[in-house]
Design an enzyme around this catalytic site. Sequence first.
Site, PDB file in Angstrom:
ATOM      1  N   ASP A 158       0.845  -1.200   0.000  1.00  0.00           N
ATOM      2  CA  ASP A 158       0.000   0.000   0.000  1.00  0.00           C
ATOM      3  C   ASP A 158       0.880   1.250   0.000  1.00  0.00           C
ATOM      4  O   ASP A 158       2.100   1.138   0.085  1.00  0.00           O
ATOM      5  CB  ASP A 158      -0.963   0.017   1.199  1.00  0.00           C
ATOM      6  CG  ASP A 158      -0.245  -0.233   2.512  1.00  0.00           C
ATOM      7  OD1 ASP A 158       0.934   0.175   2.627  1.00  0.00           O
ATOM      8  OD2 ASP A 158      -0.843  -0.825   3.418  1.00  0.00           O
ATOM      9  N   ASP A 183       1.463   5.273   1.486  1.00  0.00           N
ATOM     10  CA  ASP A 183       1.134   6.361   2.405  1.00  0.00           C
ATOM     11  C   ASP A 183       1.676   7.638   1.783  1.00  0.00           C
ATOM     12  O   ASP A 183       2.723   7.621   1.138  1.00  0.00           O
ATOM     13  CB  ASP A 183       1.822   6.147   3.758  1.00  0.00           C
ATOM     14  CG  ASP A 183       1.333   4.884   4.444  1.00  0.00           C
ATOM     15  OD1 ASP A 183       0.116   4.645   4.405  1.00  0.00           O
ATOM     16  OD2 ASP A 183       2.165   4.130   4.976  1.00  0.00           O
ATOM     17  N   ASP A 194      10.565   6.293  12.525  1.00  0.00           N
ATOM     18  CA  ASP A 194      11.357   5.373  13.337  1.00  0.00           C
ATOM     19  C   ASP A 194      12.742   5.059  12.747  1.00  0.00           C
ATOM     20  O   ASP A 194      13.764   5.468  13.279  1.00  0.00           O
ATOM     21  CB  ASP A 194      10.569   4.096  13.681  1.00  0.00           C
ATOM     22  CG  ASP A 194       9.802   3.501  12.510  1.00  0.00           C
ATOM     23  OD1 ASP A 194      10.010   3.957  11.363  1.00  0.00           O
ATOM     24  OD2 ASP A 194       9.020   2.559  12.717  1.00  0.00           O
TER      25      ASP A 194
HETATM   26  P1  ATP Z   1       4.526  -1.802   6.177  1.00  0.00           P
HETATM   27  O1  ATP Z   1       5.110  -2.277   4.909  1.00  0.00           O
HETATM   28  O2  ATP Z   1       4.431  -2.843   7.204  1.00  0.00           O
HETATM   29  O3  ATP Z   1       3.251  -1.016   6.025  1.00  0.00           O
HETATM   30  P2  ATP Z   1       5.572   0.758   6.936  1.00  0.00           P
HETATM   31  O4  ATP Z   1       6.978   1.219   7.156  1.00  0.00           O
HETATM   32  O5  ATP Z   1       4.811   1.415   5.839  1.00  0.00           O
HETATM   33  O6  ATP Z   1       5.625  -0.803   6.752  1.00  0.00           O
HETATM   34  P3  ATP Z   1       3.474   1.672   8.641  1.00  0.00           P
HETATM   35  O7  ATP Z   1       3.060   1.151   9.966  1.00  0.00           O
HETATM   36  O8  ATP Z   1       2.535   1.603   7.509  1.00  0.00           O
HETATM   37  O9  ATP Z   1       4.825   0.900   8.300  1.00  0.00           O
HETATM   38  O10 ATP Z   1       3.953   3.152   8.867  1.00  0.00           O
HETATM   39  C1  ATP Z   1       4.252   4.050   7.813  1.00  0.00           C
HETATM   40  C2  ATP Z   1       5.425   4.928   8.202  1.00  0.00           C
HETATM   41  O11 ATP Z   1       5.084   5.727   9.358  1.00  0.00           O
HETATM   42  C3  ATP Z   1       6.682   4.173   8.609  1.00  0.00           C
HETATM   43  O12 ATP Z   1       7.466   3.848   7.495  1.00  0.00           O
HETATM   44  C4  ATP Z   1       7.369   5.186   9.520  1.00  0.00           C
HETATM   45  O13 ATP Z   1       8.033   6.160   8.789  1.00  0.00           O
HETATM   46  C5  ATP Z   1       6.201   5.837  10.229  1.00  0.00           C
HETATM   47  N1  ATP Z   1       5.859   5.154  11.492  1.00  0.00           N
HETATM   48  C6  ATP Z   1       4.912   4.210  11.688  1.00  0.00           C
HETATM   49  N2  ATP Z   1       4.867   3.803  12.956  1.00  0.00           N
HETATM   50  C7  ATP Z   1       5.812   4.511  13.608  1.00  0.00           C
HETATM   51  C8  ATP Z   1       6.254   4.581  14.977  1.00  0.00           C
HETATM   52  N3  ATP Z   1       5.722   3.799  15.894  1.00  0.00           N
HETATM   53  N4  ATP Z   1       7.242   5.453  15.258  1.00  0.00           N
HETATM   54  C9  ATP Z   1       7.787   6.248  14.323  1.00  0.00           C
HETATM   55  N5  ATP Z   1       7.421   6.241  13.046  1.00  0.00           N
HETATM   56  C10 ATP Z   1       6.444   5.400  12.681  1.00  0.00           C
HETATM   57 MG    MG Z   2       2.695   1.092   5.364  1.00  0.00          MG
END
Ligand code: ATP
Ligand code: MG
Length: 450
Positions: free
Chosen positions: A79, A81, A154
């Site tokens: 997906d 963001d 993060d």
């Molecule tokens: P996935 O492929 O699992 O969706 P993702 O990195 O996109 O991985 P998400 O949970 O969708 O993870 O979060 C999107 C973004 O938001 C992350 O890449 C990070 O930059 C930020 N983020 C999410 N959760 C946190 C957190 N707990 N602390 C800091 N930044 C966060």
């Molecule tokens: Mg994500």
Amino acid sequence: MIRKLLGRIFRRKSSVEDHPQTWVKRHAEVMRASELGLDLALISHAALRTCETLQQAGFNAFVVGGGVRDLLLGRRPKDFDVATNATPEEVVKLFRRARTIGRRFQIVHVHFGRELIEVSTFRAIQTEAETDAHGRVLKDNVWGSQEEDAARRDFTVNALYLDPIRDQLLDYHHGYRDLQARTLRMIGDPASRYREDPVRMLRVARFAAKLGFSIEPQTRAPIAAMADLLTHVPAARLFDELLKLLTSGHALACIQTLRSEGLHHGLLPLLDGIFASDAGERFIQQALSNTDARIAADKSISPGFLLAALLWPQVLAAWQKRLAQGEHTTPALMAAADEVLEQQSDRLAIQKRFAADMREIWAMQIRFERCTGRAPWRLMEHLRFRAGFDFLLLRAQAGEPCEALASWWDSFVQADDLDREDLLQRAPEAAGKGPRRSTRRRRRTQSAAA
Ligand code: ATP
Ligand code: MG
């Protein structure tokens, strides 16, 4: 009150100068995305449209997070963001099907057909954020600049901003370098960042397992000592994170990483029990690798089934204990199920509908042992029959003594009505051989009577 309000306004306008001690980086390295081997064609139409619309309205808009990371790794993102300097109200006005959702942070869901794009406004670094007694940030809905937004993410590889229209990748924290080195590095001081949000410890384990990245030593170092902080995270959030872990397509590797990082003990009672016995461990490993294989084959995953599998070794043990104490088979199983679900409930908020599925799947295991008369026909009409049957197959696959039963049911499910009648005459020997109430007491009474 007024002071609070002023504080908010001040923080909204906060700039890097307000907190020079933080790890905010003012300048980003700007790279041409297409020159990094990033295939812009893999970006969904919806993500492109979202960025385009925002930019045409005069805002900045970037694809961020896992989407960019996966694109750079040559994978198709699951997906997208988008991050922007437009506020949620401004975003909502620009799209026909958009609404603000207020979870921990206010973000906007923009829908295009069946696709959903999560749009979040750049967030500020918290200097005097509201925290709990353990330093966990409770609220941080304060908008900030892009460099602050980058600093509050993060890991460095999660803080890359892709502008698909200008074909630019913005990198504030050497995320691209870490991505090439396949390293997870926390932005800022790892211990402080885990204290702000202990869930980041679970995230590091999930990403390490899912991406096959190594954890940079300073990012790893504080985890063992800080794992206990996870106990202060609300149960619902832990449950969400556990589901993400289990449905990542790398569930087995994730659980192994949690274990090697010392994150499974006391964190989730569910994970504590997993490694309690060899048989239990074998069962869970089988369940997780089946799940990973299903995800790889693009098949659906039912959280109820997965959770039922994770807790089965504990249910089985509790059930056997009750049977040994002379309880009847079915009530003993259901009491064991309730007992195990109850043990989880303080730490992990398993949603009611999943708990209901789990109880049904477990309860069905006894009904599979009745292979005569109308019972098998009736069982096949059960709404959750398929899940219960898959669970029986899993038990057999993991070495429980129900192989003959599972294979009889396999034939029964595939047979036509005529063959089924025939099969009913040949109930497997294993039928009724599941855990049973101990007959010791009964025998003793009989021999006393003799
Ligand atoms: P996935 O492929 O699992 O969706 P993702 O990195 O996109 O991985 P998400 O949970 O969708 O993870 O979060 C999107 C973004 O938001 C992350 O890449 C990070 O930059 C930020 N983020 C999410 N959760 C946190 C957190 N707990 N602390 C800091 N930044 C966060
Ligand atoms: Mg994500």
